[in-house]
Design an enzyme around this catalytic site. Structure first.
Site, mmCIF file in Angstrom:
data_model
loop_
_atom_site.group_PDB
_atom_site.id
_atom_site.type_symbol
_atom_site.label_atom_id
_atom_site.label_comp_id
_atom_site.label_asym_id
_atom_site.label_seq_id
_atom_site.Cartn_x
_atom_site.Cartn_y
_atom_site.Cartn_z
ATOM 1 N N ASP A 193 0.865 -1.179 0.000
ATOM 2 C CA ASP A 193 0.000 0.000 0.000
ATOM 3 C C ASP A 193 0.900 1.227 0.000
ATOM 4 O OD1 ASP A 193 -2.030 1.863 0.323
ATOM 5 O OD2 ASP A 193 -2.992 0.798 1.969
ATOM 6 N N ASP A 251 -3.541 7.382 -3.061
ATOM 7 C CA ASP A 251 -3.351 6.205 -2.209
ATOM 8 C C ASP A 251 -3.759 4.982 -3.027
ATOM 9 O OD1 ASP A 251 -3.491 4.248 -0.212
ATOM 10 O OD2 ASP A 251 -5.057 5.259 0.939
ATOM 11 N N GLU A 254 -6.377 -1.386 -4.581
ATOM 12 C CA GLU A 254 -6.866 -0.033 -4.265
ATOM 13 C C GLU A 254 -6.438 0.947 -5.337
ATOM 14 O OE1 GLU A 254 -6.505 3.236 -0.586
ATOM 15 O OE2 GLU A 254 -5.027 1.620 -0.783
ATOM 16 N N HIS A 281 -12.121 5.445 1.560
ATOM 17 C CA HIS A 281 -12.267 6.692 2.317
ATOM 18 C C HIS A 281 -12.116 7.911 1.411
ATOM 19 C CE1 HIS A 281 -7.776 6.725 2.244
ATOM 20 N NE2 HIS A 281 -7.936 5.427 2.380
ATOM 21 N N GLU A 283 -10.957 0.655 -1.945
ATOM 22 C CA GLU A 283 -10.015 -0.424 -1.635
ATOM 23 C C GLU A 283 -10.706 -1.691 -1.140
ATOM 24 O OE1 GLU A 283 -7.284 0.471 1.602
ATOM 25 O OE2 GLU A 283 -8.446 2.253 2.123
ATOM 26 N N HIS A 309 -7.943 10.490 5.620
ATOM 27 C CA HIS A 309 -9.268 9.940 5.912
ATOM 28 C C HIS A 309 -10.180 11.102 6.269
ATOM 29 C CE1 HIS A 309 -8.209 5.567 6.082
ATOM 30 N NE2 HIS A 309 -7.016 6.098 6.210
#
Length: 291
Positions: free
Chosen positions: A81, A92, A271, A152, A186, A160
């Site tokens: 990640d 992300d 993700e 998120h 994700e 977040h």
């Protein structure tokens, strides 16, 4: 904003590709994390959080510790990640490397779930509808989503930002995607029962307070380098483990527990971060192109 996000997304795409090449059996996790973080910095960006390398039943939040002896296993699932940011604009994304044919279906399920989510996501679609498409794909593979992990919303300097995208049709996530929104989507897939629990370790932290009589030097040092974003003590050799522990106990720092699948099922993850445009969503890290 979109131009910057596309540029950062390209950094994340290349970083994940590099990480996948590195993630071979017996590779030190510490070396993998540090090399990928260095790659991000060499690409005119900064890590938005420490590179996470979460193996097998560990679902998320594991980054290498100082002096870490952990190595990539000969067989298993390795989730990588990666986040990068430029001027607070964050992308992300994550991939899963399957080491051993027995794990390939979990990897395929996570990738297919992300693909379904991206095909569902568009302006006006509600977050739970994306979760519905994710769960259906995962169940068709014979696995479970991880019900208590979510995607998120992302805002500038905020990883977040409140709203979530679930991995099942949780109708409490009733917000509709709107132009200008940025979301990390994700899917997490497991052959276990589908819930994570806090493990015993904390390897990632963020600042929680900006003022403290005895620990202001910690706050100032961390704030100058990463601001409100997550960090690893590896990045701050000036701060020994006892100082980190003191700051955590004093409420200056928040610690992210390593998350472990409750029944010790293995976990796969894919993700991407999307920008919601007027008539489409734009996958910024182009994760699906990596595998």
């Amino acid at each position: 904003m979109l131009r910057t996000l596309r540029q950062v997304g390209d950094v994340v795409h290349k970083s994940l590709k590099y990480a996948m090449d590195l993630a071979q059996p017996d590779m030190p996790v510490l070396e993998l994390c540090e090399k990928v973080e260095a790659f991000i910095r060499s690409s005119d960006a900064k890590p938005a959080f420490p590179v996470n390398v979460s193996i097998n039943e560990v679902a998320a939040h594991y980054t290498a510790k100082r002096g870490d002896q952990l190595r990539i296993p000969k067989s298993g699932l390795v989730k990588i990640d990666v986040g990068a940011q430029r001027d607070g604009y964050i992308v992300d994304a994550a991939v899963t490397v399957a080491l051993g044919s027995v794990f390939v279906n979990l990897q395929k399920a996570a990738r297919a779930a992300l693909e379904a989510a991206l095909n569902t996501a568009r302006p006006g679609v509600k977050a739970w509808q994306i979760g519905d498409s994710v769960e259906k794909v995962i169940k068709n593979f014979g696995f479970n989503p991880v019900y208590n992990l979510t995607g998120h919303k992302i805002e500038r300097f905020i990883l977040h930002a409140g709203y979530v995208i679930p991995n099942y049709p949780d109708k409490s996530a009733s917000q509709a995607l709107a132009p200008g929104d940025v979301y990390a989507i994700e899917p997490f897939v497991t052959n276990g029962e589908g819930y994570v629990a806090d493990g015993r370790e904390v390897t990632i932290y963020r600042l929680l307070r900006m003022r403290h009589k005895n620990l202001q030097h910690v706050i100032d040092l961390v704030s100058a380098e990463v601001g409100p974003l997550p960090f690893t003590p590896r990045w701050f050799p000036q701060l020994d483990d006892s100082t980190i522990a003191t700051a955590l106990k004093a409420g200056v720092l928040h610690g992210y527990e390593v998350l472990v699948e409750r029944s010790r099922g293995f976990v796969a993850q894919f993700e991407d971060t999307v920008y919601v445009g007027e008539g489409e969503v734009v996958p910024l890290a182009r994760t699906l192109e990596l595998l």
